[in-house]
Design a protein around this motif. Sequence first.
Motif, PDB file in Angstrom:
ATOM      1  N   SER A  94      -7.101  10.974  20.901  1.00 23.31           N
ATOM      2  CA  SER A  94      -7.110   9.708  20.174  1.00 23.31           C
ATOM      3  C   SER A  94      -7.922   9.863  18.888  1.00 23.31           C
ATOM      4  O   SER A  94      -9.156   9.994  18.950  1.00 23.31           O
ATOM      5  CB  SER A  94      -7.715   8.597  21.040  1.00 23.31           C
ATOM      6  N   PRO A  95      -7.284   9.872  17.728  1.00 27.70           N
ATOM      7  CA  PRO A  95      -8.020  10.000  16.466  1.00 27.70           C
ATOM      8  C   PRO A  95      -8.933   8.811  16.223  1.00 27.70           C
ATOM      9  O   PRO A  95      -8.703   7.704  16.738  1.00 27.70           O
ATOM     10  CB  PRO A  95      -6.906  10.058  15.409  1.00 27.70           C
ATOM     11  N   SER A  96      -9.970   9.028  15.434  1.00 27.61           N
ATOM     12  CA  SER A  96     -10.943   7.973  15.146  1.00 27.61           C
ATOM     13  C   SER A  96     -10.665   7.283  13.821  1.00 27.61           C
ATOM     14  O   SER A  96     -11.495   6.525  13.332  1.00 27.61           O
ATOM     15  CB  SER A  96     -12.365   8.563  15.120  1.00 27.61           C
ATOM     16  N   VAL A  97      -9.491   7.554  13.218  1.00 25.47           N
ATOM     17  CA  VAL A  97      -9.121   6.929  11.949  1.00 25.47           C
ATOM     18  C   VAL A  97      -7.786   6.239  12.120  1.00 25.47           C
ATOM     19  O   VAL A  97      -7.061   6.452  13.103  1.00 25.47           O
ATOM     20  CB  VAL A  97      -9.047   7.971  10.814  1.00 25.47           C
ATOM     21  N   GLY A  98      -7.449   5.392  11.163  1.00 25.89           N
ATOM     22  CA  GLY A  98      -6.202   4.659  11.226  1.00 25.89           C
ATOM     23  C   GLY A  98      -4.989   5.565  11.091  1.00 25.89           C
ATOM     24  O   GLY A  98      -5.059   6.654  10.509  1.00 25.89           O
ATOM     25  N   ALA A  99      -3.863   5.117  11.625  1.00 21.36           N
ATOM     26  CA  ALA A  99      -2.643   5.922  11.596  1.00 21.36           C
ATOM     27  C   ALA A  99      -2.173   6.174  10.172  1.00 21.36           C
ATOM     28  O   ALA A  99      -1.473   7.155   9.914  1.00 21.36           O
ATOM     29  CB  ALA A  99      -1.540   5.229  12.400  1.00 21.36           C
ATOM     30  N   ASN A 100      -2.562   5.308   9.233  1.00 23.84           N
ATOM     31  CA  ASN A 100      -2.116   5.483   7.844  1.00 23.84           C
ATOM     32  C   ASN A 100      -2.876   6.592   7.120  1.00 23.84           C
ATOM     33  O   ASN A 100      -2.444   7.053   6.063  1.00 23.84           O
ATOM     34  CB  ASN A 100      -2.269   4.172   7.078  1.00 23.84           C
TER      35      ASN A 100
ATOM     36  N   GLY B  50      -3.623  -4.036  22.666  1.00 23.78           N
ATOM     37  CA  GLY B  50      -3.003  -3.788  21.374  1.00 23.78           C
ATOM     38  C   GLY B  50      -2.466  -2.374  21.281  1.00 23.78           C
ATOM     39  O   GLY B  50      -2.513  -1.595  22.244  1.00 23.78           O
ATOM     40  N   TRP B  51      -1.964  -2.024  20.107  1.00 21.74           N
ATOM     41  CA  TRP B  51      -1.340  -0.722  19.894  1.00 21.74           C
ATOM     42  C   TRP B  51      -2.362   0.327  19.468  1.00 21.74           C
ATOM     43  O   TRP B  51      -3.176   0.077  18.579  1.00 21.74           O
ATOM     44  CB  TRP B  51      -0.247  -0.836  18.845  1.00 21.74           C
ATOM     45  N   VAL B  52      -2.310   1.475  20.099  1.00 16.71           N
ATOM     46  CA  VAL B  52      -3.148   2.619  19.741  1.00 16.71           C
ATOM     47  C   VAL B  52      -2.237   3.843  19.662  1.00 16.71           C
ATOM     48  O   VAL B  52      -1.057   3.772  19.983  1.00 16.71           O
ATOM     49  CB  VAL B  52      -4.270   2.849  20.773  1.00 16.71           C
ATOM     50  N   TYR B  53      -2.801   4.964  19.239  1.00 17.99           N
ATOM     51  CA  TYR B  53      -1.971   6.161  19.151  1.00 17.99           C
ATOM     52  C   TYR B  53      -2.761   7.395  19.530  1.00 17.99           C
ATOM     53  O   TYR B  53      -3.997   7.414  19.478  1.00 17.99           O
ATOM     54  CB  TYR B  53      -1.365   6.311  17.756  1.00 17.99           C
TER      55      TYR B  53
ATOM     56  N   TYR C 255     -12.731   0.257   5.348  1.00 18.67           N
ATOM     57  CA  TYR C 255     -12.510   1.537   6.022  1.00 18.67           C
ATOM     58  C   TYR C 255     -11.244   2.264   5.568  1.00 18.67           C
ATOM     59  O   TYR C 255     -11.001   3.399   5.982  1.00 18.67           O
ATOM     60  CB  TYR C 255     -12.428   1.326   7.543  1.00 18.67           C
ATOM     61  N   GLY C 256     -10.414   1.607   4.775  1.00 20.35           N
ATOM     62  CA  GLY C 256      -9.153   2.213   4.359  1.00 20.35           C
ATOM     63  C   GLY C 256      -8.115   2.241   5.459  1.00 20.35           C
ATOM     64  O   GLY C 256      -7.153   3.008   5.399  1.00 20.35           O
ATOM     65  N   THR C 257      -8.284   1.393   6.471  1.00 19.62           N
ATOM     66  CA  THR C 257      -7.423   1.401   7.638  1.00 19.62           C
ATOM     67  C   THR C 257      -6.443   0.230   7.615  1.00 19.62           C
ATOM     68  O   THR C 257      -6.830  -0.910   7.349  1.00 19.62           O
ATOM     69  CB  THR C 257      -8.258   1.326   8.929  1.00 19.62           C
ATOM     70  N   LEU C 258      -5.193   0.520   7.914  1.00 23.65           N
ATOM     71  CA  LEU C 258      -4.182  -0.502   8.146  1.00 23.65           C
ATOM     72  C   LEU C 258      -3.982  -0.605   9.652  1.00 23.65           C
ATOM     73  O   LEU C 258      -3.573   0.369  10.305  1.00 23.65           O
ATOM     74  CB  LEU C 258      -2.873  -0.140   7.447  1.00 23.65           C
ATOM     75  N   TYR C 259      -4.276  -1.760  10.194  1.00 22.09           N
ATOM     76  CA  TYR C 259      -4.251  -1.974  11.642  1.00 22.09           C
ATOM     77  C   TYR C 259      -2.854  -2.375  12.088  1.00 22.09           C
ATOM     78  O   TYR C 259      -2.213  -3.243  11.482  1.00 22.09           O
ATOM     79  CB  TYR C 259      -5.274  -3.052  11.992  1.00 22.09           C
ATOM     80  N   LEU C 260      -2.348  -1.735  13.142  1.00 23.35           N
ATOM     81  CA  LEU C 260      -1.028  -2.069  13.684  1.00 23.35           C
ATOM     82  C   LEU C 260      -1.133  -3.320  14.543  1.00 23.35           C
ATOM     83  O   LEU C 260      -1.662  -3.297  15.656  1.00 23.35           O
ATOM     84  CB  LEU C 260      -0.485  -0.902  14.511  1.00 23.35           C
TER      85      LEU C 260
ATOM     86  N   TYR D 134       0.846  -1.198   0.000  1.00 23.32           N
ATOM     87  CA  TYR D 134       0.000   0.000   0.000  1.00 23.32           C
ATOM     88  C   TYR D 134       0.877   1.241   0.000  1.00 23.32           C
ATOM     89  O   TYR D 134       1.959   1.265   0.603  1.00 23.32           O
ATOM     90  CB  TYR D 134      -0.907   0.010   1.235  1.00 23.32           C
ATOM     91  N   GLU D 135       0.394   2.270  -0.666  1.00 18.70           N
ATOM     92  CA  GLU D 135       1.083   3.556  -0.698  1.00 18.70           C
ATOM     93  C   GLU D 135       0.498   4.460   0.386  1.00 18.70           C
ATOM     94  O   GLU D 135      -0.714   4.616   0.493  1.00 18.70           O
ATOM     95  CB  GLU D 135       0.930   4.219  -2.066  1.00 18.70           C
ATOM     96  N   VAL D 136       1.371   5.046   1.210  1.00 17.57           N
ATOM     97  CA  VAL D 136       0.953   5.868   2.342  1.00 17.57           C
ATOM     98  C   VAL D 136       1.656   7.220   2.256  1.00 17.57           C
ATOM     99  O   VAL D 136       2.841   7.292   1.910  1.00 17.57           O
ATOM    100  CB  VAL D 136       1.296   5.182   3.684  1.00 17.57           C
ATOM    101  N   LYS D 137       0.937   8.281   2.563  1.00 18.86           N
ATOM    102  CA  LYS D 137       1.548   9.606   2.614  1.00 18.86           C
ATOM    103  C   LYS D 137       2.502   9.670   3.805  1.00 18.86           C
ATOM    104  O   LYS D 137       2.185   9.220   4.896  1.00 18.86           O
ATOM    105  CB  LYS D 137       0.471  10.688   2.741  1.00 18.86           C
ATOM    106  N   ARG D 138       3.659  10.261   3.552  1.00 23.05           N
ATOM    107  CA  ARG D 138       4.666  10.318   4.607  1.00 23.05           C
ATOM    108  C   ARG D 138       4.207  11.169   5.785  1.00 23.05           C
ATOM    109  O   ARG D 138       4.484  10.837   6.944  1.00 23.05           O
ATOM    110  CB  ARG D 138       5.967  10.884   4.027  1.00 23.05           C
ATOM    111  N   ARG D 139       3.475  12.253   5.540  1.00 27.40           N
ATOM    112  CA  ARG D 139       3.070  13.143   6.624  1.00 27.40           C
ATOM    113  C   ARG D 139       1.776  12.667   7.266  1.00 27.40           C
ATOM    114  O   ARG D 139       0.760  13.355   7.305  1.00 27.40           O
ATOM    115  CB  ARG D 139       2.960  14.571   6.101  1.00 27.40           C
ATOM    116  N   THR D 140       1.843  11.457   7.761  1.00 27.36           N
ATOM    117  CA  THR D 140       0.758  10.830   8.517  1.00 27.36           C
ATOM    118  C   THR D 140       1.337  10.284   9.814  1.00 27.36           C
ATOM    119  O   THR D 140       2.563  10.227   9.995  1.00 27.36           O
ATOM    120  CB  THR D 140       0.114   9.684   7.722  1.00 27.36           C
ATOM    121  N   ALA D 141       0.448   9.853  10.701  1.00 28.11           N
ATOM    122  CA  ALA D 141       0.915   9.261  11.956  1.00 28.11           C
ATOM    123  C   ALA D 141       1.747   8.011  11.681  1.00 28.11           C
ATOM    124  O   ALA D 141       2.771   7.778  12.330  1.00 28.11           O
ATOM    125  CB  ALA D 141      -0.277   8.938  12.855  1.00 28.11           C
ATOM    126  N   LEU D 142       1.304   7.202  10.719  1.00 24.98           N
ATOM    127  CA  LEU D 142       2.078   6.011  10.372  1.00 24.98           C
ATOM    128  C   LEU D 142       3.412   6.398   9.740  1.00 24.98           C
ATOM    129  O   LEU D 142       4.436   5.735   9.965  1.00 24.98           O
ATOM    130  CB  LEU D 142       1.288   5.116   9.422  1.00 24.98           C
TER     131      LEU D 142
END
Length: 526
Positions: free
Chosen positions: A183-189, A174-177, A156-161, A128-136
């Motif tokens: 705490s954001p409601s979307v995935g770190a990616n 598990g891991w959260v951020y 959901y477009g979410t990659l789960y850690l 998957y391609e992810v934008k660098r300026r994200t939490a992930l």
Amino acid sequence: MHGNMTWAFPLLLLMLAAPVAALSMDVAGSSPGSAVTVALDSEADVIFQVNGGTPYYAHGTTVKFVPHITGTLSVTAMAEGQTIQKTVRITSGSSGDGGSDDDDSGLWKKVVLGPETFNVTAESGETYEVKRRTALGALDASDATYVLNDEWYDQYGTLYLKSINGRAGEGLAGWVYQVNEKSPSVGANTYSVKKDDRVVFYYSESMSAQPEDSVEAIYLKVAFGTSTSNGDDGEESKMMRGSLKPADSSEINLGLPEGVTMTFGAGGARISVLQGAGGGDEEVIVRGDRVIIMRPGLLLTVLTGDLKMEDNSSTGQVRSVTAELMPNTEGLGGLSGAGGRIILTLAGIPGDGSITTGFSDRPSSEMTESLEGLAATEGRSLLGVAYVMEINKTNLKNGEDILGTVIRMEVDPAWVKEHGGTGAIRIVHIADDGTIEFLETRKILETEDSVTFEAESKNGLSSFVLGAIGGGKRAATPVMTAPATGSEAGTTPAPTAPQQTPLWAWATIPALFIGGAAYLMNRKEE
């Protein structure tokens, strides 16, 4: 004489009733990411507790504690039967990010994020391609190792850690951020970060858990630049990013170097480092909240919660210990591009613990037969074995001393191409009792000289095989075989042949349900 002594009793009572000098305590500091300093007029045991969470212990006349988030910090000092308590409101400074750039006290690791994108590979093998300026993107730039699950990506477009640095989620844990304590409601990616954002990835064991309660947390401060880096400078960062050298011999010692000691008390383990510790081929670095120990074949990182320097030594409470090992690859002969790394999450630092490794590009006929049988359970065939990494542990136990294991195995790109390509490569785990299993394997790096594959071994550290299988459908979960018996200590036991539940056993289950239902209906009619 009796009359002369009558005056002594009131005097004795006054002496006994005279109050002991009261314990006094001054507390300075109230910002997250900055030290709160406690000064006492005599030595005392001090307990720090943020928002009623995990208590942290210290002892002395001047002690420091660094809170990670805002809230209420309770400070309790106890000495000679006296107890004094104060509370401090931890609030963000005027900058809104917990302090200035010079006020991080080494707790927040700076990551510089460029405008580009980067690719990640989930455990399914999909990229998957992810934008660098994200939490992930920030986590990726921190040099942490992680495993992603894409089960919810289509919906959901979410990659789960699934795991970070070898520590995987279990049950509800598990891991959260968090970003800036929220705490954001979307995935770190997909969560876009801004300059000066503070991102914390932490292992949560409950819905109400906070970073300071976590057994492991990663604190990142975001900066923007034209390219991505982890923000470190100097020789220390170079060593952490790639100067780890292979071990000089087959044995890698995990013990502490000269000048570094561990003590244990009611508050847990504490590490102390004398100035100038190490020497020879060993280097000891105290950086921020970390103690880093390097020797050929080993990079040991100790994360502390309250590292402070007094006189000529640094002391802190141990929060987590990780070890990256780079074994000696003698025995692989002419197999180019081959090598391996082992990343361990440890319960502590075993003073006399060591790991011995050995490599062979010629598996025994018995091992080959067992691998062929394991591949057959997936309806596949064994295409080849690149090499075997045999591992023996001394004074180390899986589940007790070793809490997490990630294995990386490298091989020549030509070998991968000749044996079915990336999708055919599997890392096989051979447990101490002879049980064998396929691990979920993913490619993490490819250069002209080698391809690196990674897998998490949930059943601990023992021996591993890098092989290739072809034909049929790849299984989503590891396939386990029955344990071996009679294996000799100190050697890799022969893998056992795989076993499956016979079809007739599964067929009896519906019959039992139907029979039970008929019996209940008859009883109801009666």
